[in-house]
Scaffold this motif. Structure first.
Motif, PDB file in Angstrom:
ATOM      1  N   ILE A 297      46.045  45.348  34.416  1.00 59.80           N
ATOM      2  CA  ILE A 297      44.942  44.740  35.174  1.00 59.80           C
ATOM      3  C   ILE A 297      44.528  43.433  34.516  1.00 59.80           C
TER       4      ILE A 297
ATOM      5  N   TRP B  77      46.461  41.567  32.637  1.00 56.41           N
ATOM      6  CA  TRP B  77      47.554  40.612  32.856  1.00 56.41           C
ATOM      7  C   TRP B  77      47.520  40.056  34.277  1.00 56.41           C
ATOM      8  N   SER B  78      47.265  40.939  35.240  1.00 56.68           N
ATOM      9  CA  SER B  78      47.178  40.467  36.631  1.00 56.68           C
ATOM     10  C   SER B  78      46.096  39.414  36.765  1.00 56.68           C
ATOM     11  N   ALA B  79      44.948  39.699  36.153  1.00 48.90           N
ATOM     12  CA  ALA B  79      43.825  38.765  36.243  1.00 48.90           C
ATOM     13  C   ALA B  79      44.206  37.421  35.621  1.00 48.90           C
ATOM     14  N   ARG B  80      44.851  37.493  34.463  1.00 50.00           N
ATOM     15  CA  ARG B  80      45.258  36.259  33.785  1.00 50.00           C
ATOM     16  C   ARG B  80      46.242  35.500  34.673  1.00 50.00           C
ATOM     17  N   ASN B  81      47.153  36.265  35.266  1.00 53.93           N
ATOM     18  CA  ASN B  81      48.157  35.672  36.139  1.00 53.93           C
ATOM     19  C   ASN B  81      47.515  34.965  37.338  1.00 53.93           C
ATOM     20  N   LEU B  82      46.414  35.523  37.814  1.00 52.05           N
ATOM     21  CA  LEU B  82      45.763  34.967  39.000  1.00 52.05           C
ATOM     22  C   LEU B  82      44.754  33.882  38.631  1.00 52.05           C
TER      23      LEU B  82
ATOM     24  N   THR C  47      42.363  33.830  35.875  1.00 53.48           N
ATOM     25  CA  THR C  47      41.076  34.145  35.263  1.00 53.48           C
ATOM     26  C   THR C  47      40.951  33.439  33.915  1.00 53.48           C
TER      27      THR C  47
ATOM     28  N   GLU D 217      34.205  39.101  35.079  1.00 57.62           N
ATOM     29  CA  GLU D 217      34.836  39.384  36.366  1.00 57.62           C
ATOM     30  C   GLU D 217      35.746  40.606  36.309  1.00 57.62           C
ATOM     31  N   ILE D 218      36.303  40.889  35.143  1.00 56.52           N
ATOM     32  CA  ILE D 218      37.309  41.945  35.064  1.00 56.52           C
ATOM     33  C   ILE D 218      36.852  43.106  34.174  1.00 56.52           C
TER      34      ILE D 218
ATOM     35  N   PHE E  26      53.186  36.991  29.209  1.00 57.44           N
ATOM     36  CA  PHE E  26      52.205  37.980  28.741  1.00 57.44           C
ATOM     37  C   PHE E  26      52.511  38.412  27.311  1.00 57.44           C
TER      38      PHE E  26
ATOM     39  N   PHE F 173      42.579  45.500  41.379  1.00 59.69           N
ATOM     40  CA  PHE F 173      41.221  45.612  40.877  1.00 59.69           C
ATOM     41  C   PHE F 173      40.524  46.694  41.694  1.00 59.69           C
TER      42      PHE F 173
ATOM     43  N   TRP G 168      37.671  47.943  41.898  1.00 61.68           N
ATOM     44  CA  TRP G 168      36.298  47.757  42.362  1.00 61.68           C
ATOM     45  C   TRP G 168      36.212  46.727  43.487  1.00 61.68           C
TER      46      TRP G 168
END
Lengths: 282, 277
Positions: free
Chosen positions: A174, A176-181, A183, A191-192, B74, B106, B108
């Motif tokens: 999650i 990593w996804s946020a960073r990818n998008l 954040t 936010e996360i 990553f 996500f 939420w």
């Protein structure tokens, strides 16, 4: 709906005739079943109190306790006492929630904060914080400030630990996804991590809330003055067992309502979280 | 054998004038806090062309996901280099979108808010964000579920949402880490077909990690077979099937190819099992 009402009879629709009771009767029935242990306990109380095996001084009848609560309600004693206790408990709780979540986030995100506070939290959690009460009285007096401080001091621990556990258990995918998008570092926290950790944080708050009430009553008992705890202490000194039992009932009702409201708030705020939607006793 | 394969990979890279991703002599060692360091990837070189669909195939634990995470930025690159469009990969970027096996939505946020999330971080007007979010929600077939939370969706729908969220930021490269591995067989097949349809409509460079030989052969233009840990590129197989053919997976050429590649993978899978025991 309209079709059922046409008959004018408050009966279940024909489809439900197969021995099924109307929904409200069934849910009321289940409510009675769920509350039966409490009802049994109260009936047993009344029976014992009336049996003459104990004096009314030791155990007054329930009816008299309720009468006392009624007269305190009318005189305004009860609303003032309950209101003051609630105010202190909630003020301490809110302070502990804000500081506890902030400290938990800081510890989960920052090595220095973790290094510094982790041993302090570990040592402090099992200490009976109430032992600090005499010194708090010397520092802060014996009015609201010391009581609220004591409540916050007690309730902050479960909030901090729940926040740390919550942040640590956010899946790395999650993050990593946020960073990818896209954040940002600062966005990651608000936010996360915070929303993702919210189910655990809320569990910590649900643990903290009854503690706030318990410590609130304890400090009032120890320091006297207005409030449910103080009233009970005064009643005890005047050998007024009825007053003590009235206080116990008031606290029980207030505590129950607070815990239930908190559970409702959880179901609403965490409606995305499946486990939060399941019924719970907490 | 190994050096021949490497030569071939290098030659493939030289041929591909439109090479987009160049992985050069990449190694990676996991250093767990407790226990011995583990060499996950050993001296991997690989070139991926623009708009190519490449499958990374190998037994579980062979380092194929590690390779993907390094491509995504990553995990840090210690030994060797990865360049995308001539630039060294030094962290995650919106040019490389990633889709994980367990969706990583996500929880939420609603479907719409999940898909909007990346768009909100690009400087787009609000109306455009909403239009694009809806476009990709429609594309993956989640219309009508915009206001649902991930916990209310099936596994297949969750992965559709994750794919929409990643496609919405329009990455040039799509990194997919066993994206259909957690789905049931029927859903997986549907999703494979839809992924190909999406890829045909707007071709992107796709690196698709899987341990399913049939899936790799069905989807990819090229399959890179990795060895058991430490992961090395064991062989690279070019595929040239007409994927619009509905009977493709039953054709002899397809079945033979699956068998041929399965032979390559089987030995590695056995080694991987032995390594675990």
């Amino acid at each position: 709906m309209a079709r059922i009402n046409q008959g004018g009879a408050p009966m279940a629709s024909p489809e439900h005739d197969s021995g099924q009771l109307p929904h409200f009767v069934r849910s009321f029935g289940w409510g009675v079943v769920a509350w039966l242990p409490v009802i049994i306990l109260l009936v047993a109380w009344e029976v014992v109190a009336r049996s003459g095996t104990v004096t009314p001084f030791m155990l007054p009848t329930l009816t008299r306790v309720f009468e006392r609560m009624g007269s305190e309600l009318v005189s305004g004693e009860l609303p003032i006492a309950v209101g003051l206790t609630l105010w202190r408990a909630l003020a301490g709780f809110v302070i502990a929630a804000v500081l506890g979540i902030a400290l938990g986030l800081a510890m989960a995100r920052n090595r220095f904060f973790y290094w510094f506070f982790d041993p302090i939290i570990s040592v402090g959690f099992p200490i009976p914080k109430i032992a600090f009460l005499p010194i708090l009285v010397l520092w802060l007096g014996f009015f609201d400030l010391s009581k609220i401080t004591m409540i916050a001091f007690n309730t902050i621990f479960p909030v901090v630990t729940a926040t740390i556990v919550g942040v640590y258990s956010v899946e790395k995918e999650i993050i990593w996804s946020a960073r990818n998008l896209g954040t940002s570092e600062r966005g990651m926290l608000w936010e996360i991590l915070l929303p993702a950790a919210m189910p655990q944080i809320f569990t910590g708050l649900q643990v903290a809330l009854p503690i706030a009430l318990i410590v609130g009553v304890l400090t009032e008992m120890a320091m006297g003055g207005y409030g449910v705890g103080g009233s009970m202490q005064t009643a005890s000194r005047m050998a007024d067992s009825l007053g003590v039992f009235a206080g116990i009932f008031e606290i029980a009702v207030v505590g129950y309502v607070m815990v239930k409201l908190m559970a409702m708030l959880r179901r609403h705020l965490l409606r995305w979280h499946q486990e939060s939607q399941e019924p719970t006793t907490v | 054998m190994d050096s021949a394969v490497l030569d071939r990979a290098a030659a493939g890279g030289a041929q591909a004038a439109n090479a987009q991703i160049v992985i050069d002599r990449l190694s990676h060692t996991y250093r767990p806090a407790h226990g011995r360091p583990v060499l996950a990837i050993d001296d991997v070189s690989l070139t991926v062309g623009r708009r190519e669909f490449l499958a990374l195939l190998g037994p579980s634990g062979c380092g194929k996901s590690t390779l993907l995470y390094q491509l995504g930025g990553f995990l840090p690159t210690e030994t060797g280099t990865i360049t995308v469009d001539g630039k060294k990969v030094q962290g995650p970027g919106p040019d490389r979108g990633i889709v994980f096996q367990h969706f990583a939505l996500f929880p939420w946020k609603t479907v719409r808010a999940n898909v909007m999330y990346g768009l909100q971080r690009m400087s787009l007007p609000k109306a455009e964000q909403e239009r694009r979010a809806q476009e990709f929600i429609d594309l993956v077939g989640l219309s009508g579920f915009e206001d649902s939370y991930p916990s209310q969706l099936s596994g297949g729908m969750k992965q559709r949402c994750a794919i929409a969220r990643t496609l919405a930021i329009d990455p040039e490269i799509l990194l997919m880490d066993e994206p259909f591995g957690a789905l049931d067989a029927q859903t997986r097949h549907l999703m494979q077909t839809e992924l190909l349809a999406i890829w045909n409509r707007s071709p992107k460079t796709v690196i698709f990690v899987t341990h399913d030989v049939q899936e790799a052969v069905y989807l990819a233009q090229r399959v890179a077979v990795m060895s058991a840990r430490p992961g090395r590129i064991k062989a690279i197989i070019d595929l040239d099937f007409d994927r619009r053919d509905p009977h493709l997976t039953k054709s002899k050429a397809f079945v033979d190819k699956v068998d041929e590649i399965w032979e390559l993978v089987r030995g590695e899978a056995i080694k991987a099992q032995a390594g675990k025991a």
